[in-house]
Design an enzyme around this catalytic site. Structure first.
Site, PDB file in Angstrom:
ATOM      1  N   SER A  47      27.256  27.867   3.607  1.00  0.00           N
ATOM      2  CA  SER A  47      27.991  28.503   3.934  1.00  0.00           C
ATOM      3  C   SER A  47      29.103  28.280   4.575  1.00  0.00           C
ATOM      4  CB  SER A  47      26.523  28.930   5.253  1.00  0.00           C
ATOM      5  OG  SER A  47      26.209  28.203   6.176  1.00  0.00           O
ATOM      6  N   HIS A  48      29.338  27.182   4.808  1.00  0.00           N
ATOM      7  CA  HIS A  48      30.305  26.592   4.708  1.00  0.00           C
ATOM      8  C   HIS A  48      31.779  26.211   4.312  1.00  0.00           C
ATOM      9  CE1 HIS A  48      28.647  28.292   8.591  1.00  0.00           C
ATOM     10  NE2 HIS A  48      30.292  29.021   8.774  1.00  0.00           N
ATOM     11  N   GLU A 188      24.375  32.439   6.505  1.00  0.00           N
ATOM     12  CA  GLU A 188      23.599  32.120   5.866  1.00  0.00           C
ATOM     13  C   GLU A 188      22.479  33.452   5.530  1.00  0.00           C
ATOM     14  OE1 GLU A 188      21.849  29.542   4.321  1.00  0.00           O
ATOM     15  OE2 GLU A 188      23.421  28.045   4.692  1.00  0.00           O
TER      16      GLU A 188
END
Ligand code: NDP
Ligand code: PYC
Length: 338
Positions: A47-48, A188
């Site tokens: 997600s990052h 997410e």
């Protein structure tokens, strides 16, 4: 099954750099952002990782971010470093402020770095890991946009408000945790939406306040805090400590500032650094041994330390010399070069 693409570390970094540069970001910011998204991808924090390049480019294209911003360091007190990011992305500001924060923590025992006016999209663990690598304990927090309902409520007030902590250990892997105070990071839910997958129960409610597993409905409704009222109180603390305390925006105010553009949040970040030797009265060696005994008591019974999954992923990615991303993400990144 999701179709994936494997990229060498060099190709993945080049793709990120080129996409950001093509959007008009200055070379200094491009380097700082590419390092950060690569760190996320290497540790399999999807997600990052490279996914974040999409939202950074989106924020640039919508004219929100100052792509050439040069952060200004304000050495405002013996234990305080303030940095005005001048409405650029946060990673360059952190990079520039880190040496002075470390120096102040070593001489004062405790020091704070307040980053103001920054567009923030990143995970916090790379930053607290840097403090641990310098032998310091670290604590970092930042608000985001008001997406999360307080425990007992149904309307968004809080951001996903991550808190990260690091403790230096012998070897390359410090004790680090880093989590959103919401049940999941917003990223997410976005990834579930992109993959067409339902989200787990307990992450969010829809606009009518009913529990939902639909990612789209969750994003239109409200996310939930982790641990009920406990996560809710911690989230409020992040709002206060990395908002009004440092003269910057809360998640609600960040949302107003966004004015419907839907880009990555703009606000402040607070980092605290602690020198274990000064704070223990010169007993850093004994303190480190006692900390190791604590970690042994956790691992010794089969429990794992936070970041253990991440560190294993890092070792794997570095050994392979490559990372794997969904083909759809690769296509979207390549499209940014066109
Ligand atoms: P996760 O729930 O994935 O992980 C939270 C932490 O718990 C990690 O340190 C993780 O270590 C650890 N952990 C997970 N499972 C276990 C276990 N069984 N035993 C021990 N430790 C465990 O994180 P989130 O989804 O909440 O957040 C993901 C990222 O999103 C964070 O890096 C955060 O900084 C970022 N974020 C950024 C925001 C911003 O505004 N900039 C907003 C919100 C989130 P491990 O990684 O090894 O699994
Ligand atoms: O995943 O919640 C999130 C997030 C917000 C800002 C950056 N990441």
């Amino acid at each position: 099954m999701t179709e994936t693409v494997r990229l060498s570390l060099a190709d993945a970094r080049t793709l990120s750099l080129q996409a950001l540069a093509r959007a008009g970001l200055s070379p200094e910011h491009c380097e700082a952002l590419a390092d950060l998204v690569m760190a996320g991808q290497i540790d399999e924090c999807h997600s990052h990782g490279l996914y974040r390049v999409l939202s950074c480019v989106d924020a640039i294209r919508k004219g929100k971010v100052d792509t050439k911003a040069v952060p200004e360091i304000l050495d405002s007190a013996p234990g305080i470093v303030r940095i005005d990011a001048k409405f650029g992305f946060s990673p360059l500001a952190f990079r520039l402020g880190l040496p002075l924060l470390q120096e102040k923590a070593r001489t004062q025992g405790v020091a704070a770095l307040a980053i103001n006016n920054c567009f923030h999209f990143s995970a916090l663990w790379p930053e607290v890991e840097r403090l641990a690598a310098a032998g310091l304990a670290g604590l970092a927090m930042t608000p985001s946009h008001s997406w999360v309902a307080p425990a007992g409520g149904t309307k968004p007030v809080f951001g996903t408000n991550p808190i990260a902590f690091s403790w230096p250990r012998p070897g390359p892997f410090p004790f680090v945790f880093d989590f959103a105070t919401s049940a999941s990071a917003r990223g997410e839910i976005e990834l579930h939406r992109r993959a067409g997958k339902p989200i787990p129960e307990g992450w969010a409610i829809d606009a009518e306040g009913a529990s939902t597993t639909d990612a789209e409905a969750a994003m239109a409704g409200a996310m939930l805090t982790f641990g009920g009222h406990k996560g809710s109180a911690l989230s409020a603390m992040v709002e206060l400590m990395a908002g009004p305390l440092i003269g910057d925006l809360t998640s609600r105010e960040s949302q107003v500032f966004d004015a419907g553009a839907g880009v990555t949040p703009c606000h402040g970040e607070l980092l605290l650094a602690f020198d274990p030797n000064l704070l223990s009265g010169g007993r850093a060696i004994e303190s480190a041994e006692r900390a190791e005994a604590l970690f042994d008591a956790i691992i010794g019974q089969g429990a794992r330390l936070p970041s253990q999954r991440r560190y294993a992923a890092r070792e794997r990615s570095l050994a392979n010399g490559s990372v794997e991303i969904p083909k759809a993400l690769h296509d979207d990144l390549v499209a940014l070069l066109g």
